[in-house]
Write an enzyme that holds these catalytic residues in place. Structure first.
Site, PDB file in Angstrom:
ATOM      1  N   THR A 112       0.809  -1.222   0.000  1.00 28.52           N
ATOM      2  CA  THR A 112       0.000   0.000   0.000  1.00 28.52           C
ATOM      3  C   THR A 112       0.843   1.274   0.000  1.00 28.52           C
ATOM      4  O   THR A 112       0.303   2.370  -0.203  1.00 28.52           O
ATOM      5  CB  THR A 112      -0.962   0.025   1.210  1.00 28.52           C
ATOM      6  OG1 THR A 112      -0.207  -0.143   2.416  1.00 28.52           O
ATOM      7  CG2 THR A 112      -1.996  -1.085   1.101  1.00 28.52           C
ATOM      8  N   GLY A 121       5.377   2.856  -0.023  1.00 25.46           N
ATOM      9  CA  GLY A 121       6.806   2.634   0.114  1.00 25.46           C
ATOM     10  C   GLY A 121       7.416   1.610  -0.823  1.00 25.46           C
ATOM     11  O   GLY A 121       7.118   1.549  -2.017  1.00 25.46           O
ATOM     12  N   ARG A 144      -3.299  -4.185   4.419  1.00 24.24           N
ATOM     13  CA  ARG A 144      -4.498  -4.102   5.254  1.00 24.24           C
ATOM     14  C   ARG A 144      -5.489  -3.075   4.731  1.00 24.24           C
ATOM     15  O   ARG A 144      -6.684  -3.187   4.974  1.00 24.24           O
ATOM     16  CB  ARG A 144      -4.100  -3.748   6.692  1.00 24.24           C
ATOM     17  CG  ARG A 144      -3.316  -4.834   7.412  1.00 24.24           C
ATOM     18  CD  ARG A 144      -2.863  -4.360   8.780  1.00 24.24           C
ATOM     19  NE  ARG A 144      -1.978  -3.202   8.683  1.00 24.24           N
ATOM     20  CZ  ARG A 144      -1.620  -2.441   9.703  1.00 24.24           C
ATOM     21  NH1 ARG A 144      -2.083  -2.703  10.916  1.00 24.24           N
ATOM     22  NH2 ARG A 144      -0.795  -1.416   9.526  1.00 24.24           N
ATOM     23  N   ASN A 151       7.804  -8.059   2.169  1.00 20.08           N
ATOM     24  CA  ASN A 151       8.131  -6.654   2.405  1.00 20.08           C
ATOM     25  C   ASN A 151       7.451  -6.082   3.641  1.00 20.08           C
ATOM     26  O   ASN A 151       7.965  -5.147   4.240  1.00 20.08           O
ATOM     27  CB  ASN A 151       7.750  -5.832   1.172  1.00 20.08           C
ATOM     28  CG  ASN A 151       7.735  -4.354   1.447  1.00 20.08           C
ATOM     29  OD1 ASN A 151       8.772  -3.717   1.576  1.00 20.08           O
ATOM     30  ND2 ASN A 151       6.537  -3.781   1.563  1.00 20.08           N
ATOM     31  N   TYR A 193      13.249  -3.566  17.440  1.00 18.63           N
ATOM     32  CA  TYR A 193      13.241  -3.457  15.978  1.00 18.63           C
ATOM     33  C   TYR A 193      14.499  -4.105  15.410  1.00 18.63           C
ATOM     34  O   TYR A 193      14.433  -4.900  14.465  1.00 18.63           O
ATOM     35  CB  TYR A 193      13.153  -2.004  15.519  1.00 18.63           C
ATOM     36  CG  TYR A 193      13.297  -1.883  14.013  1.00 18.63           C
ATOM     37  CD1 TYR A 193      12.284  -2.351  13.170  1.00 18.63           C
ATOM     38  CD2 TYR A 193      14.457  -1.363  13.434  1.00 18.63           C
ATOM     39  CE1 TYR A 193      12.428  -2.297  11.792  1.00 18.63           C
ATOM     40  CE2 TYR A 193      14.603  -1.302  12.064  1.00 18.63           C
ATOM     41  CZ  TYR A 193      13.580  -1.761  11.248  1.00 18.63           C
ATOM     42  OH  TYR A 193      13.731  -1.719   9.878  1.00 18.63           O
ATOM     43  N   PRO A 244      18.231  -2.838   3.433  1.00 22.12           N
ATOM     44  CA  PRO A 244      18.354  -1.396   3.158  1.00 22.12           C
ATOM     45  C   PRO A 244      18.831  -0.627   4.383  1.00 22.12           C
ATOM     46  O   PRO A 244      18.620  -1.033   5.527  1.00 22.12           O
ATOM     47  CB  PRO A 244      16.923  -0.974   2.804  1.00 22.12           C
ATOM     48  CG  PRO A 244      16.148  -2.250   2.629  1.00 22.12           C
ATOM     49  CD  PRO A 244      16.840  -3.259   3.480  1.00 22.12           C
ATOM     50  N   GLU A 292       6.992   5.964   4.256  1.00 22.66           N
ATOM     51  CA  GLU A 292       6.144   6.210   5.425  1.00 22.66           C
ATOM     52  C   GLU A 292       6.732   5.595   6.691  1.00 22.66           C
ATOM     53  O   GLU A 292       6.169   5.752   7.779  1.00 22.66           O
ATOM     54  CB  GLU A 292       4.741   5.628   5.195  1.00 22.66           C
ATOM     55  CG  GLU A 292       3.906   6.357   4.166  1.00 22.66           C
ATOM     56  CD  GLU A 292       2.501   5.793   4.074  1.00 22.66           C
ATOM     57  OE1 GLU A 292       2.198   4.800   4.784  1.00 22.66           O
ATOM     58  OE2 GLU A 292       1.704   6.328   3.296  1.00 22.66           O
TER      59      GLU A 292
END
Length: 253
Positions: free
Chosen positions: A11, A13, A34, A87, A153, A183, A189
């Site tokens: 949706t 990026g 989503r 992703n 994270y 990356p 976003e």
């Protein structure tokens, strides 16, 4: 190329950029996310512009039931998935370990780790049956270099790296390729989500240097996915010129 490419988190990026890159090459795309309204908009755009077919798979990768129910209900022609791009992922908060939110931790682990596992496990029977396929996981330089307030994270992206290596070993017998894309700083976003919608705070992350874009990463992913059948890039780290790794980034060079 007329392959079937399944991309999670399309949706915005990197995921959206991947959908556009592969569609431009003539591949048929399964798009996931989503926000179904964004998926519908993307489907119409891709089909109109590139004259390819797009299947919408609207589910939350965090939900094991949603993942398996949706993927197992694919029409037969869409089960011949050639490339899976895992992703979907996010960072939430940037807090010291003792001050961080348990809810943020749960969401990151459920999305970045469990979501990748669920989708891969659901798709793999299709690849194993054909004795071919390519799984591309979105890791991060944060999986190698733990930085202050990165804690869970960073841990989730270390898990992606280890899982990718394990997949590569275990799926050798089925001639399935596995690539971990790592990356560095990419302006999408991502930071807006991380800082709970605070766009001003997110913008400061990218001040003073030229970050990567979703298109930059999509081009690298497309390259990895378009090599001869006997070639597999196991791991690829990509950073802006101003960034050396997950810790060292110089602004205002």
């Amino acid at each position: 190329m007329n392959r079937v490419v399944f991309i999670t988190g399309t949706t915005s990026g990197i995921g959206k950029a991947c959908a556009e890159k592969f569609a431009a090459a003539g591949d048929n795309i399964i798009i996931n996310g989503r926000r179904e309204e964004r998926l519908i908009e993307l489907k119409l755009s891709l089909e109109s512009q590139y004259k390819i077919e797009v299947l919408i798979a609207a589910f939350d990768v965090q939900s094991k039931k949603e993942v398996f129910d949706c993927i197992n209900s694919f029409p037969d022609k869409w089960k011949s998935v050639d490339i899976l791009i895992n992703n979907a992922g996010l960072a939430l908060g940037r807090d010291f370990f003792d001050e961080a939110s348990l809810d943020d931790w749960d969401t990151m682990l459920q999305t970045n780790v469990n979501g990748l596992l669920y989708v891969s496990k659901a798709i793999l029977p299709f690849m194993v049956a054909r004795n071919q396929g390519h799984i591309i996981n979105l890791g991060s330089v944060a999986g190698d270099d733990v930085y202050e307030k990165g804690n869970v994270y960073c841990a989730s992206k270390t898990a992606v790296e280890v899982i990718s290596r394990a997949m590569r070993i275990d799926l050798l017998q089925h001639s399935i390729k596995v690539t971990n894309i790592k990356p560095g700083a990419v302006e999408t976003e991502f930071s807006t989500v991380r800082f709970n919608g605070d766009s001003a705070k997110a913008a400061k992350v990218y001040e003073g240097f030229t970050p990567l874009t979703g298109t930059d990463i999509a081009q690298a992913i497309f390259y990895c996915a378009s090599l001869p059948a006997n070639v597999c890039i196991n791991e690829l780290e990509i950073t802006p010129v101003a960034q050396a790794n997950g810790i060292f980034l110089l602004k205002n060079l």
